[in-house]
Motif scaffolding. Structure first.
Motif, mmCIF file in Angstrom:
data_model
loop_
_atom_site.group_PDB
_atom_site.id
_atom_site.type_symbol
_atom_site.label_atom_id
_atom_site.label_comp_id
_atom_site.label_asym_id
_atom_site.label_seq_id
_atom_site.Cartn_x
_atom_site.Cartn_y
_atom_site.Cartn_z
ATOM 1 N N GLU A 85 0.787 -1.228 0.000
ATOM 2 C CA GLU A 85 0.000 0.000 0.000
ATOM 3 C C GLU A 85 0.826 1.289 0.000
ATOM 4 O OE1 GLU A 85 -3.172 -0.196 2.855
ATOM 5 O OE2 GLU A 85 -4.109 -1.918 1.856
ATOM 6 N N PRO A 86 1.946 1.401 0.729
ATOM 7 C CA PRO A 86 2.756 2.615 0.584
ATOM 8 C C PRO A 86 3.275 2.810 -0.836
ATOM 9 C CG PRO A 86 3.288 1.506 2.625
ATOM 10 C CD PRO A 86 2.416 0.561 1.856
ATOM 11 N N PHE A 87 3.692 1.733 -1.474
ATOM 12 C CA PHE A 87 4.103 1.791 -2.883
ATOM 13 C C PHE A 87 2.955 2.300 -3.749
ATOM 14 C CE2 PHE A 87 3.526 -0.553 -6.865
ATOM 15 C CZ PHE A 87 4.627 -0.130 -7.599
ATOM 16 N N ILE A 88 1.753 1.774 -3.513
ATOM 17 C CA ILE A 88 0.580 2.181 -4.289
ATOM 18 C C ILE A 88 0.298 3.666 -4.081
ATOM 19 C CG2 ILE A 88 -1.924 1.883 -4.488
ATOM 20 C CD1 ILE A 88 -1.466 -1.089 -3.738
ATOM 21 N N ASP A 89 0.345 4.100 -2.830
ATOM 22 C CA ASP A 89 0.087 5.504 -2.514
ATOM 23 C C ASP A 89 1.090 6.421 -3.210
ATOM 24 O OD1 ASP A 89 -1.382 7.506 -1.267
ATOM 25 O OD2 ASP A 89 -0.154 7.469 0.542
ATOM 26 N N GLN A 115 11.002 4.939 -3.472
ATOM 27 C CA GLN A 115 11.994 4.823 -4.534
ATOM 28 C C GLN A 115 11.575 3.766 -5.551
ATOM 29 O OE1 GLN A 115 12.434 5.018 -1.297
ATOM 30 N NE2 GLN A 115 14.312 6.108 -0.737
ATOM 31 N N LEU A 116 10.956 2.690 -5.073
ATOM 32 C CA LEU A 116 10.465 1.666 -5.993
ATOM 33 C C LEU A 116 9.343 2.229 -6.855
ATOM 34 C CD1 LEU A 116 10.496 -1.263 -6.998
ATOM 35 C CD2 LEU A 116 8.870 -1.807 -5.169
ATOM 36 N N ALA A 117 8.442 3.001 -6.247
ATOM 37 C CA ALA A 117 7.364 3.620 -7.025
ATOM 38 C C ALA A 117 7.931 4.550 -8.098
ATOM 39 C CB ALA A 117 6.424 4.389 -6.095
ATOM 40 N N ASP A 118 8.965 5.313 -7.763
ATOM 41 C CA ASP A 118 9.612 6.182 -8.750
ATOM 42 C C ASP A 118 10.133 5.359 -9.931
ATOM 43 O OD1 ASP A 118 9.142 8.367 -7.123
ATOM 44 O OD2 ASP A 118 11.157 8.392 -6.258
ATOM 45 N N THR A 119 10.780 4.234 -9.613
ATOM 46 C CA THR A 119 11.365 3.400 -10.659
ATOM 47 C C THR A 119 10.281 2.740 -11.503
ATOM 48 O OG1 THR A 119 13.236 2.969 -9.183
ATOM 49 C CG2 THR A 119 13.006 1.536 -11.102
ATOM 50 N N ALA A 158 18.885 -0.086 -1.473
ATOM 51 C CA ALA A 158 17.909 -1.122 -1.148
ATOM 52 C C ALA A 158 18.502 -2.499 -1.406
ATOM 53 C CB ALA A 158 16.644 -0.942 -1.974
ATOM 54 N N GLY A 159 17.956 -3.501 -0.736
ATOM 55 C CA GLY A 159 18.303 -4.887 -0.982
ATOM 56 C C GLY A 159 17.085 -5.636 -1.485
ATOM 57 N N HIS A 160 17.014 -6.938 -1.167
ATOM 58 C CA HIS A 160 15.918 -7.756 -1.671
ATOM 59 C C HIS A 160 14.565 -7.261 -1.180
ATOM 60 C CE1 HIS A 160 14.056 -11.324 -3.346
ATOM 61 N NE2 HIS A 160 13.445 -11.532 -2.186
ATOM 62 N N LEU A 161 14.504 -6.726 0.020
ATOM 63 C CA LEU A 161 13.229 -6.306 0.600
ATOM 64 C C LEU A 161 12.860 -4.880 0.201
ATOM 65 C CD1 LEU A 161 13.508 -7.882 4.160
ATOM 66 C CD2 LEU A 161 12.605 -8.871 2.048
ATOM 67 N N VAL A 162 13.156 -4.511 -1.009
ATOM 68 C CA VAL A 162 12.954 -3.152 -1.506
ATOM 69 C C VAL A 162 11.500 -2.708 -1.390
ATOM 70 C CG1 VAL A 162 12.767 -4.040 -3.871
ATOM 71 C CG2 VAL A 162 13.291 -1.632 -3.502
ATOM 72 N N THR A 163 10.552 -3.619 -1.502
ATOM 73 C CA THR A 163 9.137 -3.236 -1.444
ATOM 74 C C THR A 163 8.744 -2.679 -0.085
ATOM 75 O OG1 THR A 163 8.563 -5.516 -0.917
ATOM 76 C CG2 THR A 163 8.363 -4.836 -3.223
ATOM 77 N N VAL A 164 9.427 -3.122 0.962
ATOM 78 C CA VAL A 164 9.056 -2.672 2.304
ATOM 79 C C VAL A 164 10.026 -1.654 2.885
ATOM 80 C CG1 VAL A 164 7.743 -4.748 2.861
ATOM 81 C CG2 VAL A 164 10.194 -4.689 3.363
ATOM 82 N N THR A 165 11.257 -1.635 2.391
ATOM 83 C CA THR A 165 12.232 -0.669 2.904
ATOM 84 C C THR A 165 12.258 0.621 2.100
ATOM 85 O OG1 THR A 165 14.034 -1.608 1.576
ATOM 86 C CG2 THR A 165 13.722 -2.500 3.808
ATOM 87 N N HIS A 166 11.996 0.530 0.802
ATOM 88 C CA HIS A 166 12.089 1.706 -0.076
ATOM 89 C C HIS A 166 10.893 1.776 -1.032
ATOM 90 C CE1 HIS A 166 16.221 1.173 1.319
ATOM 91 N NE2 HIS A 166 16.465 2.412 0.961
ATOM 92 N N PRO A 167 9.663 1.807 -0.512
ATOM 93 C CA PRO A 167 8.504 1.819 -1.417
ATOM 94 C C PRO A 167 8.428 3.061 -2.298
ATOM 95 C CG PRO A 167 7.834 2.217 0.856
ATOM 96 C CD PRO A 167 9.265 1.780 0.902
#
Length: 344
Positions: free
Chosen positions: A55-59, A320-324, A309-318
């Motif tokens: 959800e943070p990624f979605i937001d 930055q992942l959304a930007d990418t 970020a490492g493997h858990l990028v979805t929860v540590t860097h949502p």
């Protein structure tokens, strides 16, 4: 407060598939588009995580769409593995009967295909008519890939694979598997209260690295009362150790994804995103996947790194992942390009 709306669905594909499937739809009332070329994103999570940790990624992704109007998104659907979180208790009799000690990744693949193909009840949207983009993390990335081996074909326009969890059979991969599976078996699974879970986790550097939003959501959806009649009492994992281990215990999921990649990438517009820190998936395995197994890095639509970020990028860097991912969505229909591939 998130700036989106959501609706939960329970999809029932029985008798064709014996497990109920939890699905959540998200949309932004400000930007949601019904245009034929608008995108519908389909999210699939990593082993052990509830679907709501997206959800943070979605937001953050919706925030980017509001600022820049060159991408149209209809909605986003997060599909949960049927042995995880919300449906785990409901499905328990069937899981205990035939989905442990191994839960095949292809069973989640089939569940995703049934949901998107409308082969069941509980969702009043015909997703077969949508312009689908797959966004999967770890195990979820592989399961989304493998939907292309089920028929009839789904209307995928592109795939965004975030830290896809596949590799060749080798002593190195066996060691990674033992680390992950062994960790799930040893995991603590009962705490006196949810407050103690929070306090205990925040003493550990790995958990403090999480985005506070995903951390709070994981506490909310990743745990449940031991006794439903005592909601403020002892808590346990909503995805049990046994169910998490069953996913890690599939001996074929990682190797099937690895062997399928060269065929898959010939037919599908594919982006790959890694965390810049090669923690769970060592750098040499990434190099092998990107340069050898795929047939060459130029066959990907793009390859990107999320810094720090490492493997858990979805929860540590949502964010930055959304930007990418936003950048990759802009390239979905564009000529293939390779970016940020150095020093994997």
């Amino acid at each position: 407060m998130p700036n989106f709306q959501s609706k939960s669905h329970i999809f029932d594909p029985r008798p064709d598939f014996p497990l109920l499937i939890s699905v959540k739809r998200y949309w932004d009332p400000q930007t949601s588009s019904n245009d034929p070329d608008a995108l519908t994103l389909v999210l699939a999570h990593a082993t052990g995580y509830p679907k709501e940790t997206w959800e943070p990624f979605i937001d953050d992704l919706f925030a980017l769409v509001r600022k820049q109007s060159n991408i149209k998104i209809n909605d986003i659907w997060s599909i949960e593995a049927p042995n995880h979180a919300e449906m785990a208790d409901v499905n328990e009799p069937v899981l205990d009967w035939s989905f442990r000690p191994v839960f095949r990744w292809d069973d989640w693949t089939r569940a995703i295909h049934l949901v998107l193909g409308g082969y069941g009840f509980g969702i009043d949207v015909d997703l077969r008519k949508r312009n689908l983009v797959a966004v999967g993390h770890s195990m979820g990335a592989v399961c989304l890939m493998l939907t292309t081996t089920h028929h009839p074909a789904l209307p995928w326009s592109s795939f965004i694979l975030v830290e896809p969890m596949f590799w060749p059979k080798s002593p190195q991969s066996d060691a990674i598997h033992e680390f992950l599976a062994g960790g799930s078996k040893k995991r603590r699974d009962v705490w006196p209260s949810l407050g103690e879970v929070r306090e205990t986790f925040l003493t550990k550097k790995a958990w403090r690295a999480w985005d506070p939003r995903t951390f709070d959501l994981h506490l909310k959806y990743g745990f449940k009362p031991v006794d439903p009649n005592q909601p403020d009492g002892a808590v346990t994992l909503s995805t049990s150790k046994a169910n998490e281990f069953a996913c890690f215990n599939d001996p074929h999921g990682t190797s099937i994804g690895y062997r399928f990649l060269s065929t898959f990438i010939k037919k599908n517009h594919t982006h790959v995103i890694y965390g810049a820190i090669p923690d769970y998936i060592p750098g040499d395995l990434r190099e092998d996947i990107l340069k050898n197994v795929s047939g060459g890095i130029d066959r990907f639509a793009s390859v990107s790194l999320v810094e720090k970020a490492g493997h858990l990028v979805t929860v540590t860097h949502p964010k930055q992942l959304a930007d990418t991912v936003y950048q990759r969505l802009q390239e979905t229909a564009s000529p293939r390009s390779v970016v940020a591939v150095a020093k994997l």
